[in-house]
Design a protein around this motif. Structure first.
Motif, PDB file in Angstrom:
ATOM      1  N   LEU A 161       0.818  -1.220   0.000  1.00  0.00           N
ATOM      2  CA  LEU A 161       0.000   0.000   0.000  1.00  0.00           C
ATOM      3  C   LEU A 161       0.850   1.268   0.000  1.00  0.00           C
ATOM      4  CD1 LEU A 161      -2.658  -1.257   2.528  1.00  0.00           C
ATOM      5  CD2 LEU A 161      -3.165  -0.529   0.190  1.00  0.00           C
ATOM      6  N   THR A 162       2.171   1.109   0.126  1.00  0.00           N
ATOM      7  CA  THR A 162       3.047   2.279   0.137  1.00  0.00           C
ATOM      8  C   THR A 162       3.544   2.559  -1.271  1.00  0.00           C
ATOM      9  OG1 THR A 162       3.734   1.745   2.372  1.00  0.00           O
ATOM     10  CG2 THR A 162       5.135   3.269   1.153  1.00  0.00           C
ATOM     11  N   ASP A 163       3.376   3.780  -1.708  1.00  0.00           N
ATOM     12  CA  ASP A 163       3.865   4.164  -3.030  1.00  0.00           C
ATOM     13  C   ASP A 163       4.473   5.551  -2.903  1.00  0.00           C
ATOM     14  OD1 ASP A 163       4.365   4.902  -5.606  1.00  0.00           O
ATOM     15  OD2 ASP A 163       2.411   4.264  -6.398  1.00  0.00           O
ATOM     16  N   LYS A 164       5.793   5.583  -2.687  1.00  0.00           N
ATOM     17  CA  LYS A 164       6.459   6.860  -2.410  1.00  0.00           C
ATOM     18  C   LYS A 164       6.349   7.841  -3.564  1.00  0.00           C
ATOM     19  CE  LYS A 164       9.020   6.333   1.606  1.00  0.00           C
ATOM     20  NZ  LYS A 164      10.177   5.544   2.001  1.00  0.00           N
ATOM     21  N   SER A 165       6.303   7.300  -4.800  1.00  0.00           N
ATOM     22  CA  SER A 165       6.257   8.206  -5.949  1.00  0.00           C
ATOM     23  C   SER A 165       4.991   9.055  -5.910  1.00  0.00           C
ATOM     24  CB  SER A 165       6.327   7.408  -7.253  1.00  0.00           C
ATOM     25  OG  SER A 165       5.171   6.607  -7.378  1.00  0.00           O
ATOM     26  N   LYS A 166       3.919   8.497  -5.295  1.00  0.00           N
ATOM     27  CA  LYS A 166       2.665   9.251  -5.197  1.00  0.00           C
ATOM     28  C   LYS A 166       2.529   9.926  -3.841  1.00  0.00           C
ATOM     29  CE  LYS A 166      -0.024   5.775  -7.132  1.00  0.00           C
ATOM     30  NZ  LYS A 166      -1.274   5.076  -7.053  1.00  0.00           N
ATOM     31  N   GLY A 167       3.572   9.774  -3.014  1.00  0.00           N
ATOM     32  CA  GLY A 167       3.475  10.323  -1.660  1.00  0.00           C
ATOM     33  C   GLY A 167       2.437   9.588  -0.848  1.00  0.00           C
ATOM     34  N   GLN A 168       2.246   8.294  -1.167  1.00  0.00           N
ATOM     35  CA  GLN A 168       1.225   7.522  -0.468  1.00  0.00           C
ATOM     36  C   GLN A 168       1.866   6.515   0.484  1.00  0.00           C
ATOM     37  OE1 GLN A 168      -1.745   5.414  -2.962  1.00  0.00           O
ATOM     38  NE2 GLN A 168      -1.565   3.797  -1.424  1.00  0.00           N
ATOM     39  N   TYR A 169       1.341   6.477   1.704  1.00  0.00           N
ATOM     40  CA  TYR A 169       1.857   5.567   2.721  1.00  0.00           C
ATOM     41  C   TYR A 169       0.756   4.623   3.187  1.00  0.00           C
ATOM     42  CZ  TYR A 169       5.645   8.992   3.100  1.00  0.00           C
ATOM     43  OH  TYR A 169       6.702   9.837   2.847  1.00  0.00           O
ATOM     44  N   ALA A 170       1.173   3.520   3.843  1.00  0.00           N
ATOM     45  CA  ALA A 170       0.188   2.565   4.333  1.00  0.00           C
ATOM     46  C   ALA A 170      -0.616   3.159   5.479  1.00  0.00           C
ATOM     47  CB  ALA A 170       0.886   1.278   4.773  1.00  0.00           C
ATOM     48  N   ILE A 171       0.101   3.805   6.414  1.00  0.00           N
ATOM     49  CA  ILE A 171      -0.562   4.314   7.622  1.00  0.00           C
ATOM     50  C   ILE A 171       0.303   5.392   8.252  1.00  0.00           C
ATOM     51  CG2 ILE A 171       0.534   2.590   9.144  1.00  0.00           C
ATOM     52  CD1 ILE A 171      -2.264   2.429  10.585  1.00  0.00           C
ATOM     53  N   GLY A 172      -0.304   6.283   9.003  1.00  0.00           N
ATOM     54  CA  GLY A 172       0.473   7.261   9.761  1.00  0.00           C
ATOM     55  C   GLY A 172       0.636   6.737  11.179  1.00  0.00           C
ATOM     56  N   ALA A 173       1.883   6.451  11.595  1.00  0.00           N
ATOM     57  CA  ALA A 173       2.127   5.908  12.934  1.00  0.00           C
ATOM     58  C   ALA A 173       1.980   7.027  13.955  1.00  0.00           C
ATOM     59  CB  ALA A 173       3.518   5.285  13.008  1.00  0.00           C
ATOM     60  N   ASN A 174       0.741   7.315  14.283  1.00  0.00           N
ATOM     61  CA  ASN A 174       0.405   8.446  15.151  1.00  0.00           C
ATOM     62  C   ASN A 174       1.037   8.306  16.528  1.00  0.00           C
ATOM     63  OD1 ASN A 174      -0.841  10.699  16.117  1.00  0.00           O
ATOM     64  ND2 ASN A 174      -2.923  10.040  15.673  1.00  0.00           N
ATOM     65  N   LEU A 175       1.705   9.367  16.970  1.00  0.00           N
ATOM     66  CA  LEU A 175       2.273   9.354  18.329  1.00  0.00           C
ATOM     67  C   LEU A 175       1.329  10.041  19.307  1.00  0.00           C
ATOM     68  CD1 LEU A 175       4.645   9.025  20.364  1.00  0.00           C
ATOM     69  CD2 LEU A 175       5.578  11.148  19.471  1.00  0.00           C
TER      70      LEU A 175
END
Lengths: 424, 322
Positions: A186-200
């Motif tokens: 689900l991560t696609d750096k070219s599109k600036g897309q990540y699987a999830i934001g590891a919220n702190l």
């Protein structure tokens, strides 16, 4: 000078009058006559629930014509500041909403009225509520509130991004491994897309869940020792720092500038660990409303989700403790719960929750949130929860920012938290 | 005026012994005076002096989160404070912010001088423009700057990207965050300082400039030889106010570094932006340690008093009172 004297006298008179009125403002003259006219103040913080609270207040007054309820809304941002000031001045509202992190602070400092005698006298059955919720609100074996609603945490996901990546939707079979495999796709750096934001910034939705799934703990059962030095707890933290390290989550700087919720709501992340309360948010947001659904959290060593909920409490200084208890009992009952379920929160009274999930069948709420209640672990608290929650953020930030090894950060946190707990 | 009214009183009441009537009149006048300053005086006592004394007392105690009986623990809070590394960091950050914030003073002087140039059109528009941030709530200002500074989607980095520069995460990067706050702080205070400086410049007699031009001084020489020296009392006043304001910085740390849904502590740049007042807030109101918070407040009070005294000392060297 006589003139000034008169003036001063008048001023004094006005001042005295004001003080007298202020003293009266605390409540109508308290007496035990059950038929005396009484007005109870009821403080709440959620604007969205005010109509439901008004309806409940009206329904209660219909049953008890001598008691009127004044529902007072204070926005979340200022609710606790105001409450602390009011409680310090002995002028807390008669009945008010209470949450886990603040509960023991208020209960053990004499701000709340203990309810056990009344619970016993009126035969209120505490097993009508999820056990983890009752545990959360039991301090030194005593109860100071009756549950109103609860929330658990689930895995929200963006169906469109899953379809595009060719990944099957998450379900109850997902484990940490399945999650990580999906995260890679689900991560696609070219599109600036990540699987999830590891919220702190939302331990309730993020770290606490994985800590419990790894078999770790945040605080010992007696509330005296930190659980962060436990290797299992560290595993639960590492789950998130690894996601950042592997590039499946944006780094902390990005998440500081744009919070994970906003990243998810703009399609920059495919998944979001989020509380059941997000139903209102995601069904209102133009982007997420047609794209998201929920699933149970992926399983680690075991399944776990953090449960938290609110209770209605009575001020220890209330001039009408009996009327206030009557109202709290009413709010904790089945009729009130059924009414509350229609307003978008999960009512705490067992057997009234299905209506909440049925309101949005497309979101799969039953499986994601309600069916997880048996696995639920109570939100960790102690007497001064806020003190060590601040430490959690302070010590974990360098680990999330990849400046420090997570095990080292957690061990230091455990030490600092132990010191803080020793002062309680 | 008081003399003439006393004389009048003595003349009218010539029959009565002059002495008593005089002292009576004086007392009456004094009573009136006290009555008239009473609202302000009582306000100061009740809302300023009394809380200061209470805070001083609290700093020697340990109190519960809801007040109640305070336990006297002597200098314990102060001992803890001087061994707390966070206090040191916060102090250093505060001092750095304060010193950098003083850059705003010369900037305001230059702008004020430019806006006071004779024949400049649209002065009212410029003034309104500069004054707008002053009347905007700091929280709203911080929210807007938060968007501007956003490392991934902010307009500042977008503009930089047009010329091929990859901008940092301004407010999340320890290397830039403090400067980012200083810029917002200066921008917010500029309008207020401008108004004071413009008023100061207008009170400088025009014939000084006329004489200077006759002697052949250009605008820059006039600025440094006439405007700045004659404005020095105003510059002094603004510097004092600016230092006191900077030392009390809180809102930018709270909103710009954090926000409603996340704590400023979760910002990796927090250790380089935490100020002493933020620390005070955290201790007194978040972790419920009011006594310790009070000790921090007392420390800040001492620092402000000392720095202001030093400034008053130094002014003798550079401030010209016309």
């Amino acid at each position: 000078m006589a003139w000034i004297g008169r003036r001063a006298g008048a001023l004094l008179g006005v001042a005295a009058l004001m003080m007298a009125t202020a003293a009266c403002g605390g409540g109508d003259t308290g007496n035990d006559d059950p038929n005396a006219k009484v007005t109870l103040s009821y403080a709440v913080w959620d604007k969205n629930q005010v109509p439901a609270m008004q309806q409940l207040a009206t329904a209660f007054t219909a049953e008890n014509p001598n008691i009127t309820i004044d529902v007072q809304l204070t926005p979340w941002e200022t609710y606790w500041t105001k409450m602390k000031a009011a409680a310090t001045g002995g002028a807390a509202p008669d009945v008010f909403w209470m949450n886990g992190p603040n509960y023991q602070l208020y209960a053990t400092n004499g701000v709340l009225a203990p309810l056990d005698e009344k619970i016993a006298a009126d035969k209120v059955d505490l097993s009508s509520y999820p056990q983890a919720l009752i545990d959360l609100y039991t301090v030194e074996g005593k109860h100071y509130g009756l549950p109103k609603d609860f929330d658990t945490v689930g895995l929200w996901y963006n169906k469109e991004l899953f379809d595009a990546a060719g990944v099957g939707y998450p379900d109850a079979t997902w484990t940490w491994d399945t999650f990580k495999q999906a995260a890679a796709k689900l991560t696609d750096k070219s599109k600036g897309q990540y699987a999830i934001g590891a919220n702190l910034s939302s331990a309730q939705e993020y770290q606490y869940n994985t800590i419990f799934q790894a078999g770790g703990s945040v605080i010992s059962a007696d509330g005296k020792k930190a659980g962060y030095a436990d290797p299992a707890t560290i595993e639960g933290l590492k789950f998130w720092t690894d996601l950042i390290k592997d590039g499946y989550s944006p780094d902390l700087k990005t998440m500081t500038d744009t919070v994970p919720l906003n990243l998810f709501e703009s399609g920059k992340t495919a998944m979001y660990y989020g509380g059941s309360w997000n139903v209102a948010e995601f069904t209102a947001n133009e982007y997420t409303k047609t794209r998201v659904a929920a699933a149970p959290l992926p399983k680690g060593v075991k399944s776990a989700t953090v449960i938290h909920g609110l209770v209605n409490v009575v001020s220890a200084k209330s001039a009408h403790p009996d009327a206030a208890w009557k109202f709290v009992k009413f709010l904790g009952g089945r009729t009130a719960a059924e009414q509350l379920g229609k307003s978008g929160v999960i009512p705490a009274y067992n057997g009234t929750q299905a209506g909440w999930a049925a309101a949005h069948p497309e979101l799969n709420l039953q499986a994601a949130f309600l069916d997880q209640v048996p696995n639920a672990v109570a939100y960790p608290i102690s007497r001064n929860t806020a003190a060590w929650q601040e430490l959690e953020t302070t010590y974990l930030t360098p680990a999330w920012n990849q400046q420090k090894d997570v095990a080292a950060a957690a061990t230091e946190l455990a030490k600092a938290m132990d010191e803080s707990l020793a002062k309680e | 005026m008081s003399v003439s009214s006393q004389e009048a009183g003595a003349a009218v009441k010539a029959a009565a012994p002059a002495r008593t009537s005089k002292s009576k009149g004086r007392r009456a006048e004094a009573a009136w005076g006290y009555a008239l300053v009473a609202p302000t005086g009582i306000g100061l006592l009740v809302f300023y002096l009394w809380p200061v004394l209470q805070t001083a007392y609290l700093s020697f105690t340990k109190t519960g989160p809801f007040g109640g009986a305070a336990e006297w623990i002597g200098l314990e809070n102060y001992r803890e404070m001087f061994s707390d590394p966070e206090v040191g960091t916060a102090l250093l950050n505060t001092v750095e912010y304060t010193v950098l914030g003083l850059v705003g003073v010369p900037i305001a002087v230059v702008f004020a001088a430019l806006l006071s140039r004779p024949g400049l059109r649209g002065v009212a528009i410029y003034r309104t423009f500069f004054f707008l941030p002053v009347v905007t709530t700091p929280v709203a200002v911080a929210m807007i700057w938060k968007w501007l500074y956003n490392g991934d989607f902010g307009i500042i980095n977008y503009l930089l990207s047009l010329v091929g520069i990859e901008g940092p995460h301004w407010i999340a990067d320890p290397a830039t965050a403090l400067y980012a706050m200083v810029v917002v702080g200066i921008w917010m205070g500029l309008g207020y300082n401008l108004v004071i400086f413009i008023a100061g410049i207008q009170s400088i007699p025009k014939h000084y400039y006329e004489a200077a031009s006759l002697d052949g001084a250009g605008p820059i020489a006039q600025f440094f030889r006439i405007t700045v020296p004659l404005l020095s009392p105003t510059i002094f006043f603004i510097s004092v106010i600016s230092v006191i304001g900077s030392l009390q910085l809180f809102d930018l740390v709270y909103v710009l570094m954090g926000g409603s849904s996340q704590s400023s502590r979760a910002n990796p740049a927090f250790p380089s932006t935490e100020t002493i007042v933020y620390l005070f807030y955290a201790k007194a109101f978040q972790t419920n340690d009011k006594g310790y918070g009070a000790a921090i407040a007392m420390l800040l009070l001492v620092i402000i008093v000392v720095l202001t005294a030093v400034q008053f000392r130094l002014q003798k060297k550079w401030v010209t009172y016309a």
